[in-house]
Scaffold this motif. Structure first.
Motif, PDB file in Angstrom:
ATOM      1  N   VAL A  76       0.869  -1.184   0.000  1.00  0.00           N
ATOM      2  CA  VAL A  76       0.000   0.000   0.000  1.00  0.00           C
ATOM      3  C   VAL A  76       0.897   1.222   0.000  1.00  0.00           C
ATOM      4  O   VAL A  76       1.613   1.477   0.963  1.00  0.00           O
ATOM      5  N   HIS A  77       0.858   1.946  -1.109  1.00  0.00           N
ATOM      6  CA  HIS A  77       1.694   3.145  -1.264  1.00  0.00           C
ATOM      7  C   HIS A  77       0.807   4.377  -1.096  1.00  0.00           C
ATOM      8  O   HIS A  77      -0.116   4.604  -1.877  1.00  0.00           O
ATOM      9  N   VAL A 168       3.828   1.847   2.753  1.00  0.00           N
ATOM     10  CA  VAL A 168       5.002   2.667   2.457  1.00  0.00           C
ATOM     11  C   VAL A 168       4.564   4.070   2.064  1.00  0.00           C
ATOM     12  O   VAL A 168       3.467   4.270   1.532  1.00  0.00           O
ATOM     13  N   GLY A 169       5.431   5.046   2.303  1.00  0.00           N
ATOM     14  CA  GLY A 169       5.118   6.416   1.916  1.00  0.00           C
ATOM     15  C   GLY A 169       6.163   7.383   2.429  1.00  0.00           C
ATOM     16  O   GLY A 169       6.981   7.046   3.300  1.00  0.00           O
ATOM     17  N   ALA A 170       6.130   8.586   1.894  1.00  0.00           N
ATOM     18  CA  ALA A 170       7.009   9.655   2.356  1.00  0.00           C
ATOM     19  C   ALA A 170       6.468  10.233   3.664  1.00  0.00           C
ATOM     20  O   ALA A 170       5.407   9.832   4.162  1.00  0.00           O
ATOM     21  N   THR A 171       7.192  11.175   4.234  1.00  0.00           N
ATOM     22  CA  THR A 171       6.749  11.821   5.462  1.00  0.00           C
ATOM     23  C   THR A 171       5.513  12.686   5.191  1.00  0.00           C
ATOM     24  O   THR A 171       5.304  13.185   4.097  1.00  0.00           O
ATOM     25  N   ASN A 172       4.676  12.837   6.208  1.00  0.00           N
ATOM     26  CA  ASN A 172       3.512  13.737   6.167  1.00  0.00           C
ATOM     27  C   ASN A 172       2.501  13.405   5.087  1.00  0.00           C
ATOM     28  O   ASN A 172       1.831  14.295   4.558  1.00  0.00           O
ATOM     29  N   VAL A 173       2.360  12.107   4.745  1.00  0.00           N
ATOM     30  CA  VAL A 173       1.364  11.751   3.733  1.00  0.00           C
ATOM     31  C   VAL A 173       0.127  11.103   4.347  1.00  0.00           C
ATOM     32  O   VAL A 173      -0.848  10.845   3.647  1.00  0.00           O
ATOM     33  N   GLY A 174       0.153  10.811   5.644  1.00  0.00           N
ATOM     34  CA  GLY A 174      -0.998  10.198   6.299  1.00  0.00           C
ATOM     35  C   GLY A 174      -0.840   8.714   6.558  1.00  0.00           C
ATOM     36  O   GLY A 174      -1.821   8.018   6.822  1.00  0.00           O
ATOM     37  N   LYS A 175       0.394   8.218   6.519  1.00  0.00           N
ATOM     38  CA  LYS A 175       0.635   6.776   6.664  1.00  0.00           C
ATOM     39  C   LYS A 175       0.203   6.262   8.045  1.00  0.00           C
ATOM     40  O   LYS A 175      -0.444   5.216   8.150  1.00  0.00           O
ATOM     41  N   SER A 176       0.556   6.993   9.084  1.00  0.00           N
ATOM     42  CA  SER A 176       0.215   6.530  10.437  1.00  0.00           C
ATOM     43  C   SER A 176      -1.291   6.468  10.648  1.00  0.00           C
ATOM     44  O   SER A 176      -1.791   5.573  11.335  1.00  0.00           O
ATOM     45  N   ILE A 217       2.999  -4.451   7.941  1.00  0.00           N
ATOM     46  CA  ILE A 217       4.383  -4.045   8.148  1.00  0.00           C
ATOM     47  C   ILE A 217       4.444  -2.533   8.007  1.00  0.00           C
ATOM     48  O   ILE A 217       4.221  -1.979   6.930  1.00  0.00           O
ATOM     49  N   ASP A 218       4.706  -1.895   9.122  1.00  0.00           N
ATOM     50  CA  ASP A 218       4.778  -0.427   9.172  1.00  0.00           C
ATOM     51  C   ASP A 218       6.209  -0.003   8.887  1.00  0.00           C
ATOM     52  O   ASP A 218       7.103  -0.194   9.704  1.00  0.00           O
ATOM     53  N   THR A 219       6.450   0.555   7.708  1.00  0.00           N
ATOM     54  CA  THR A 219       7.794   1.016   7.353  1.00  0.00           C
ATOM     55  C   THR A 219       7.949   2.488   7.718  1.00  0.00           C
ATOM     56  O   THR A 219       6.974   3.244   7.684  1.00  0.00           O
ATOM     57  N   PRO A 220       9.152   2.905   8.073  1.00  0.00           N
ATOM     58  CA  PRO A 220       9.357   4.334   8.381  1.00  0.00           C
ATOM     59  C   PRO A 220       9.057   5.212   7.174  1.00  0.00           C
ATOM     60  O   PRO A 220       9.154   4.768   6.027  1.00  0.00           O
ATOM     61  N   GLY A 221       8.692   6.458   7.430  1.00  0.00           N
ATOM     62  CA  GLY A 221       8.430   7.401   6.341  1.00  0.00           C
ATOM     63  C   GLY A 221       9.732   7.841   5.684  1.00  0.00           C
ATOM     64  O   GLY A 221      10.697   8.175   6.367  1.00  0.00           O
ATOM     65  N   ILE A 222       9.752   7.853   4.351  1.00  0.00           N
ATOM     66  CA  ILE A 222      10.957   8.253   3.632  1.00  0.00           C
ATOM     67  C   ILE A 222      11.050   9.772   3.573  1.00  0.00           C
ATOM     68  O   ILE A 222      10.051  10.469   3.347  1.00  0.00           O
TER      69      ILE A 222
END
Length: 371
Positions: A76-77, A168-176, A217-222
């Motif tokens: 999920v991107h 997966v996603g960059a910072t501040n995109v709403g992943k959490s 699987i919660d990956t850190p924000g890029i």
């Protein structure tokens, strides 16, 4: 100090540290002596059903992705519609192998209510293809307003089958926000968090157990430093990140006129017939218009004060400007996109030549108009 770095999180296995809350493995120093110490991210997942945002730089993130291709997973991107080209992971395809990718486009609440959503969906799919991303489906949503989030959760449920889910996603995109919703819908947190280790990297993702013995699987924000939001002083972020629907501002410009966006970005209409340009940016960011011949002097005199953010004290920490010359073809509908700032739609069909001055390294480009 050496002793602390050898202590690993009992939840995800990452080396623990107590110096920086914003990097993986943080735990308060008082907890490091416990028999099964865990990092703050695992603690929040285990005790509050809540994932927190952790970030890593691009190189570390790409190492982390290296193991996905050998798994059987749904990826999920999550991307930020306001900063689409700045937040999409264009190289994702070569890391995920044959695993399906669901593209979740967040922050649709920022667009005007009159937006044609079918056209927007087609635009997103086209931009994703041009970025080299193959997706099995696309879902538009707003995490903040809880718009379309039921559809996101439903689509993940339909597509994952018995697979794990990598988010997966960059910072501040709403992943959490998405992970927290998935935890509440699917996860049995009475079980312990499990270790997720990847070859070739010391960075660990967190596996959140699901009811069917699979995991999120919660990956850190890029962190992409090509986005203004990553390099601007933290205190000025509120000026860049809109928190309500955008109110487009349209400027009728003659050739040789300039727009300043605070002291962050300068837009010069260098050549072309008189035409209008519509700005899609945060309403908290001041825009000043002047003549091109006066632009240099205006900036030198007013940067950090009238032309802010950044303020005078923060100017020294910002990279110097780089000029980007862009040629808008006749008869085309184009946006001038500046990552983290938003975009400027060129409304004329006669073509134009524009210069964008932005901090060195910030992504600036022409694209087909979103709206």
């Amino acid at each position: 100090m050496t002793e602390k770095t050898t202590i690993r999180c009992a939840g995800c296995g990452i080396p623990l540290q107590s110096e920086d809350k914003n990097i993986p493995g943080y735990a308060p120093e008082s907890t490091l002596s416990r028999e099964e110490a865990i990092c703050q991210r695992c603690f929040r997942i285990k005790n509050y059903n809540e994932a927190s945002s952790i970030t890593v730089d691009q190189d570390e993130f790409l190492k982390l992705l290296g193991g996905i291709a050998s798994t059987d997973s749904l990826v999920v991107h999550i991307v930020d519609l306001f900063d689409f080209e700045g937040s999409i992971i264009s190289g994702l395809q070569r890391f995920v192998g044959n695993n399906p990718v669901l593209l979740v486009v967040n922050k649709i609440d920022l667009l005007p209510r009159v937006t044609n959503w079918n056209r927007l969906r087609n635009w997103v799919q086209k931009q994703a293809r041009e970025s080299g991303l193959k997706v099995i489906d696309t879902v538009l949503c707003s995490a903040r307003r809880n718009i379309g989030f039921d559809r996101v959760v439903e689509t993940i449920g339909n597509l994952r089958g018995s697979r794990d889910v990598y988010v997966v996603g960059a910072t501040n995109v709403g992943k959490s926000t998405l992970i927290n919703r998935l935890i509440s819908d699917y996860s049995d947190l009475k079980r312990e968090l499990t270790v997720s280790r990847y070859p070739g990297t010391t960075l660990d993702a967190v596996q959140i157990p699901l009811d069917d013995d699979r995991s999120i699987i919660d990956t850190p924000g890029i962190v992409y430093e090509s986005r203004l939001t990553e390099i601007i002083p933290r205190g000025d972020l509120g000026s860049l990140l809109p928190d309500k629907p955008l109110k487009p501002l349209t400027y009728q410009l003659n050739e040789k006129q300039t727009l300043f966006f605070g002291g962050l970005v300068r837009f010069d209409f260098v050549e072309g017939e008189r035409q209008s340009f519509t700005v899609y940016a945060s309403g908290a960011l001041p825009v000043h218009r002047t003549k091109l011949e006066k632009a240099d002097a205006l900036y030198e005199e007013h940067k950090g004060v009238m032309l802010s953010p950044p303020g005078k004290d923060e100017l020294a920490s910002m990279p110097s400007w780089t000029r980007h010359r862009l040629r808008i073809p006749k008869g085309s509908s184009q946006d001038i996109f500046v990552s983290g700032l938003g975009w400027i739609k060129a409304n004329g069909t006669a073509g134009a030549v524009v210069d964008v001055h932005a901090p060195r390294g910030i992504k600036v480009m022409l694209r087909d108009s979103m709206i």
